[in-house]
Design an enzyme around this catalytic site. Structure first.
Site, PDB file in Angstrom:
ATOM      1  N   TRP A 106       0.830  -1.205   0.000  1.00  0.00           N
ATOM      2  CA  TRP A 106       0.000   0.000   0.000  1.00  0.00           C
ATOM      3  C   TRP A 106       0.866   1.257   0.000  1.00  0.00           C
ATOM      4  O   TRP A 106       0.497   2.271  -0.614  1.00  0.00           O
ATOM      5  CB  TRP A 106      -0.971  -0.022   1.184  1.00  0.00           C
ATOM      6  CG  TRP A 106      -1.807  -1.263   1.158  1.00  0.00           C
ATOM      7  CD1 TRP A 106      -1.789  -2.300   2.038  1.00  0.00           C
ATOM      8  CD2 TRP A 106      -2.756  -1.631   0.138  1.00  0.00           C
ATOM      9  NE1 TRP A 106      -2.666  -3.278   1.649  1.00  0.00           N
ATOM     10  CE2 TRP A 106      -3.276  -2.902   0.486  1.00  0.00           C
ATOM     11  CE3 TRP A 106      -3.225  -1.016  -1.026  1.00  0.00           C
ATOM     12  CZ2 TRP A 106      -4.235  -3.570  -0.290  1.00  0.00           C
ATOM     13  CZ3 TRP A 106      -4.169  -1.671  -1.807  1.00  0.00           C
ATOM     14  CH2 TRP A 106      -4.672  -2.930  -1.435  1.00  0.00           C
ATOM     15  N   ASP A 176      -1.815   6.579   6.393  1.00  0.00           N
ATOM     16  CA  ASP A 176      -2.885   5.693   5.960  1.00  0.00           C
ATOM     17  C   ASP A 176      -3.111   4.702   7.090  1.00  0.00           C
ATOM     18  O   ASP A 176      -2.286   3.836   7.352  1.00  0.00           O
ATOM     19  CB  ASP A 176      -2.459   4.978   4.676  1.00  0.00           C
ATOM     20  CG  ASP A 176      -3.462   3.914   4.226  1.00  0.00           C
ATOM     21  OD1 ASP A 176      -4.517   3.760   4.876  1.00  0.00           O
ATOM     22  OD2 ASP A 176      -3.171   3.229   3.228  1.00  0.00           O
ATOM     23  N   LYS A 200     -12.478  -2.131   7.417  1.00  0.00           N
ATOM     24  CA  LYS A 200     -11.724  -3.104   8.210  1.00  0.00           C
ATOM     25  C   LYS A 200     -12.005  -2.952   9.708  1.00  0.00           C
ATOM     26  O   LYS A 200     -12.255  -3.936  10.392  1.00  0.00           O
ATOM     27  CB  LYS A 200     -10.225  -2.963   7.924  1.00  0.00           C
ATOM     28  CG  LYS A 200      -9.869  -3.196   6.454  1.00  0.00           C
ATOM     29  CD  LYS A 200      -8.410  -2.971   6.180  1.00  0.00           C
ATOM     30  CE  LYS A 200      -8.081  -3.000   4.705  1.00  0.00           C
ATOM     31  NZ  LYS A 200      -8.264  -4.325   4.097  1.00  0.00           N
TER      32      LYS A 200
END
Length: 365
Positions: A106, A176, A200
């Protein structure tokens, strides 16, 4: 809920498990939301009934994370992936540098988007060792003139997580936190911007939370599309256009659940206990199970490991599925096994999986 329904042992990496209590409450309110005669999905986002839902979710998040007054909470769309572009679009001008701490896939995706807007560089990368660890603070080499420093707080694919965060001084720190927000206490004031897809740890897919310092909003590039400016959403309380109303309602109910559980400190201890159940099996298996992450960098949210024999690993995953464990295959890019133990995954689910791991080892020595 119907007692005949057997809930799965849900280790999906995202969208992930939601608290049963939240699902049951949403079920009860689905057709008639608090006497309105409508589902929350049918409410106008300009109505008083929805505005109360919207603002309550913002207030709860500020309370649970002890967010200082100089920050705003925004509800956006497009997931963390749109933030990969939105961050540099707002804050990285041509010719400017921004530092990216590379700890997984990511981070790589965020870095690739930043290259379209300015001159990003690697503050740190351990890709050559398959992203097995989080860097020490002294390993982070960046410039005091950088537009910002970006990090990924938890790495779902490789199973590593920051346990503390650096103080970058005058250089804005952006994170993030899509896969571990609210999983353990941390100091929001270290960051200029935090973003997180909800799917999540916070709720269903479709909502992205941004926690942004007000001075950063003012620094944003004015010459970009309206919907991609943080200032647009700030000025309109995230109601410039129709937001994902049901997702925000669910997010608020998950936050209610966290508050009733005892808040982020209680949740953090619970997450440590859940992860320990599985890591202890790995550590005590005499090499039958092999963890990917170095111990000091292990994630509380994504436990990644291999079975020490390829054929046995296939058998392990097949039998796990038969026993009702969902989502324990590793990411398609790396293979192996992964148990995603997000906030809403019950302790009992992790205990059942640890017992399955022990049984599998004992019968396949």
């Amino acid at each position: 809920m119907n007692s005949l329904i057997q809930r799965a042992y849900n280790f999906n990496a995202g969208p992930s498990a939601l608290p049963l209590e939240v699902l049951e409450k949403a079920q009860q309110e689905l057709i008639d939301f608090r006497g309105t005669g409508m589902s929350v999905m049918e409410l106008s986002h300009r109505s008083a009934a929805y505005e109360e839902v919207h603002n309550h979710a913002i207030t709860l998040l500020k309370e649970l994370l002890s967010i200082p007054d100089e920050y705003e909470v925004l509800f956006l769309q497009g997931g963390g992936s749109l933030q990969f572009s939105m961050v540099p679009m707002n804050f990285l001008k041509p010719g400017e540098q921004a530092g990216y701490i590379m700890t997984g896939s990511w981070s790589e995706k965020a870095f690739a988007e930043a290259k379209l807007f300015g001159d990003p560089y690697h503050v740190f990368s351990n890709k050559e060792s398959q992203y097995r660890r989080i860097p020490q603070f002294e390993e982070l080499q960046y410039n005091p003139t950088d537009a910002y420093i970006h990090l990924t707080s938890n790495n779902t694919i490789y199973g590593t997580q920051w346990s503390d965060f650096p103080n970058t001084g005058e250089v804005p720190l952006i994170a993030d936190m899509s896969s571990d927000i609210l999983s353990q206490p941390f100091d929001v004031s270290k960051f200029a911007l935090i973003y997180a897809g909800a799917q999540k740890n916070l709720g269903p897919s479709g909502v992205t939370v941004a926690i942004i310092r007000k001075d950063m909003i003012e620094k944003g590039n004015a010459n970009i599309p309206t919907m991609l400016k943080y200032s647009t959403h700030s000025k309109n309380n995230s109601l410039y256009n129709t937001p994902p109303t049901f997702g925000i309602y669910m997010l608020g109910e998950v936050l209610n659940w966290i508050k009733e559980l005892g808040g982020i400190n209680t949740l953090g201890e619970r997450n440590k206990q859940k992860a320990k159940l599985i890591y202890d099996v790995i550590d005590q298996s005499n090499g039958f199970y092999v963890g990917h992450a170095e111990p000091e960098s292990r994630s509380l949210m994504n436990i990644t490991f291999r079975v020490n024999d390829e054929e046995l690993e296939k058998k392990f995953l097949s039998e796990a599925k038969l026993e009702g464990f969902v989502g324990v295959n590793g990411h398609r890019s790396v293979g192996g096994c992964r148990a995603s133990t997000y906030n809403s995954v019950p302790y009992e689910t992790c205990k059942a999986f640890s017992e399955f791991m022990i049984h599998f080892q004992n019968t396949n020595r």
